[in-house]
Write an enzyme that holds these catalytic residues in place. Structure first.
Site, PDB file in Angstrom:
ATOM      1  N   GLY A  16      -0.253  -1.533 -11.997  1.00 35.15           N
ATOM      2  CA  GLY A  16      -1.687  -1.238 -12.077  1.00 35.15           C
ATOM      3  C   GLY A  16      -1.738  -0.014 -12.706  1.00 35.15           C
ATOM      4  NE  ARG A  77      -0.515  -5.724 -10.424  1.00 38.01           N
ATOM      5  CZ  ARG A  77      -0.512  -4.554  -9.866  1.00 38.01           C
ATOM      6  NH1 ARG A  77       0.767  -3.855  -9.479  1.00 38.01           N
ATOM      7  NH2 ARG A  77      -1.782  -3.700  -9.679  1.00 38.01           N
ATOM      8  CG  ASP A 108       5.021   0.112  -4.389  1.00 37.93           C
ATOM      9  OD1 ASP A 108       4.364  -0.263  -5.087  1.00 37.93           O
ATOM     10  OD2 ASP A 108       4.709  -0.214  -2.973  1.00 37.93           O
ATOM     11  CB  THR A 131       0.297   4.087  -8.073  1.00 35.80           C
ATOM     12  OG1 THR A 131      -0.631   3.375  -7.154  1.00 35.80           O
ATOM     13  CG2 THR A 131       0.983   5.012  -7.191  1.00 35.80           C
ATOM     14  CG  ASP A 133      -2.471   1.928  -4.346  1.00 37.70           C
ATOM     15  OD1 ASP A 133      -3.728   1.910  -4.519  1.00 37.70           O
ATOM     16  OD2 ASP A 133      -2.054   1.054  -4.417  1.00 37.70           O
ATOM     17  CG  ASP A 135       1.635   3.178  -2.101  1.00 36.91           C
ATOM     18  OD1 ASP A 135       1.682   3.916  -3.503  1.00 36.91           O
ATOM     19  OD2 ASP A 135       1.288   2.172  -2.204  1.00 36.91           O
ATOM     20  NE  ARG A 177      -1.524  -4.786  -3.257  1.00 36.92           N
ATOM     21  CZ  ARG A 177      -1.268  -4.983  -4.554  1.00 36.92           C
ATOM     22  NH1 ARG A 177      -1.635  -6.281  -5.169  1.00 36.92           N
ATOM     23  NH2 ARG A 177      -0.553  -4.199  -5.353  1.00 36.92           N
TER      24      ARG A 177
HETATM   25  O1  F6P Z   1      -1.719  -0.492  -6.807  1.00 32.31           O
HETATM   26  C1  F6P Z   1      -2.811  -0.161  -7.465  1.00 32.31           C
HETATM   27  C2  F6P Z   1      -3.958  -1.141  -7.223  1.00 32.31           C
HETATM   28  O2  F6P Z   1      -5.143  -0.652  -7.961  1.00 32.31           O
HETATM   29  C3  F6P Z   1      -4.066  -1.162  -5.607  1.00 32.31           C
HETATM   30  O3  F6P Z   1      -5.010  -0.327  -5.067  1.00 32.31           O
HETATM   31  C4  F6P Z   1      -4.695  -2.659  -5.649  1.00 32.31           C
HETATM   32  O4  F6P Z   1      -4.612  -3.332  -4.558  1.00 32.31           O
HETATM   33  C5  F6P Z   1      -4.241  -3.353  -6.793  1.00 32.31           C
HETATM   34  O5  F6P Z   1      -3.647  -2.282  -7.591  1.00 32.31           O
HETATM   35  C6  F6P Z   1      -5.033  -4.322  -7.546  1.00 32.31           C
HETATM   36  O6  F6P Z   1      -4.040  -5.035  -8.482  1.00 32.31           O
HETATM   37  P1  F6P Z   1      -4.735  -5.956  -9.791  1.00 32.31           P
HETATM   38  O7  F6P Z   1      -5.297  -5.067 -10.704  1.00 32.31           O
HETATM   39  O8  F6P Z   1      -3.610  -6.500 -10.172  1.00 32.31           O
HETATM   40  O9  F6P Z   1      -5.727  -6.679  -9.195  1.00 32.31           O
END
Ligand code: F6P
Length: 328
Positions: A16, A77, A108, A131, A133, A135, A177
């Site tokens: 992300g 990804r 991560d 990120t 997040d 985390d 998440r």
């Molecule tokens: O890891 C970053 C993040 O924005 C999370 O907070 C979220 O759950 C996820 O990515 C969403 O991913 P995508 O953009 O692939 O839907």
């Protein structure tokens, strides 16, 4: 480890996207030029490494990117990189371009890929925590987290205006998440009535009690922050449960979603990304491999990637307590 001679560094962003990734790429590339290295952009993360979407970077490529959200190298990804065949293709492409070191900017999942790749092929590599997040262990802050919190709080302030005008109860869902860092920050920073995070279960009865108490206290608006990975469900689900218990409330739900991933990086994210980018290049030159550069007590530190991805970073108990005290 005895440093290898490094001539060409490849840089990529993966997973992300996060505000400040561009600032990090720029810092890596600028630092590389400062030390007379050749710099290569690997586009679309590991996917581009596999598909040979790799280009030499010049100074002009990194002009005016520091202040922009997103990542000009693009992100993805990659499921193919999870396979040994995919990683072999990626390795062959790096060899083809003579790339002898890597800087991987991501969360991560991206750093897990970096660790695996280093173990298999031994290409000197350093990770940067990118990120929203927050985390990752081994750093107090990840690149993008501060901007995401600012964006969330700014949006909630606006929701507060309309919530107050109509005496409404809003459930606002924020990203995260598996981690409640954005939620807890937004909760404290926007005077939320309650904050629900994945790390802690809040029984619905307790939330009902809290809201009843606030009705008694004649609060004119109520905002409940829900992290998307909350143990009791997302904002829509919780709002429906509360409606059953407290039908007199006029309830609305707002999901902030990907809004939190965009926008110009904050000053904090720009400076963090810039510091870590320079340290990443210097770390590679000093033989620091398979580590993540992070910030702890305002000093850059290198943590083995294996520790950064498995060591679960907990939401500070004090933050949780403060959010609770301030929401009564
Ligand atoms: O890891 C970053 C993040 O924005 C999370 O907070 C979220 O759950 C996820 O990515 C969403 O991913 P995508 O953009 O692939 O839907």
């Amino acid at each position: 480890m005895e440093p290898k001679t490094i001539k060409r560094i490849g840089v990529l962003t993966s997973g992300g996207d996060a505000p400040g990734m561009n600032a990090a790429i720029r810092a890596v590339v600028r630092a590389g030029f400062y030390y007379n290295l050749e710099m290569y952009g690997i586009y679309r993360g590991y996917e581009g490494m596999i598909q040979d979407d790799i280009k030499k970077l010049e100074s002009k490529n990194i002009a005016h990117v520091l202040e922009r959200g997103g990542t000009f190298l693009k992100s993805a990804r990659s499921s193919e990189f999870r396979t040994p065949e995919g990683r072999k293709k990626a390795y062959d492409n790096l060899v083809k371009h003579g790339i002898d070191a890597l800087v991987i900017i991501g969360g991560d999942g991206s750093l897990t890929g970096a660790h695996l790749f280093y173990n298999e092929y031994g290409i000197p590599s350093i990770g940067l925590p990118g990120t929203i997040d927050n985390d990752l262990a081994g750093t107090d802050l990840t690149i993008g987290f501060d901007t995401a919190c600012n964006t969330a709080i700014e949006a909630i302030d606006k929701i507060r205006d309309t919530a107050t005008s109509h005496d409404r109860l809003f459930f606002v869902e924020v990203m995260g998440r598996d981690a409640g860092f954005i939620a807890i920050n937004a909760g404290i920073g926007s005077a939320a009535a309650a904050t629900l995070i994945p790390e802690k279960k809040m029984p619905i009865e307790r939330l009902v009690e809290r809201l009843k108490a606030r009705t008694k206290a004649m609060k004119s608006s109520n905002i409940v922050i829900v992290a998307e990975g909350g143990k009791s469900g997302g904002a829509v689900e919780i709002a429906a449960k509360i409606k059953k218990e407290l039908p007199y409330y006029d309830i609305k739900v707002t999901i902030l979603g990907h809004l939190q991933r965009g926008g110009a990086p904050s000053s904090l994210d720009r400076v963090l990304a810039s510091k870590l980018g320079v340290f990443a290049v210097e770390g590679l030159m000093q033989g620091k491999y398979d580590v993540m550069a992070g910030i702890i007590n305002n000093k850059v530190v290198f943590t083995p990637i294996a520790k950064a991805i498995v060591g679960h970073k907990e939401v500070d108990e004090d933050d949780f307590r403060i959010a609770k005290i301030l929401s009564t």
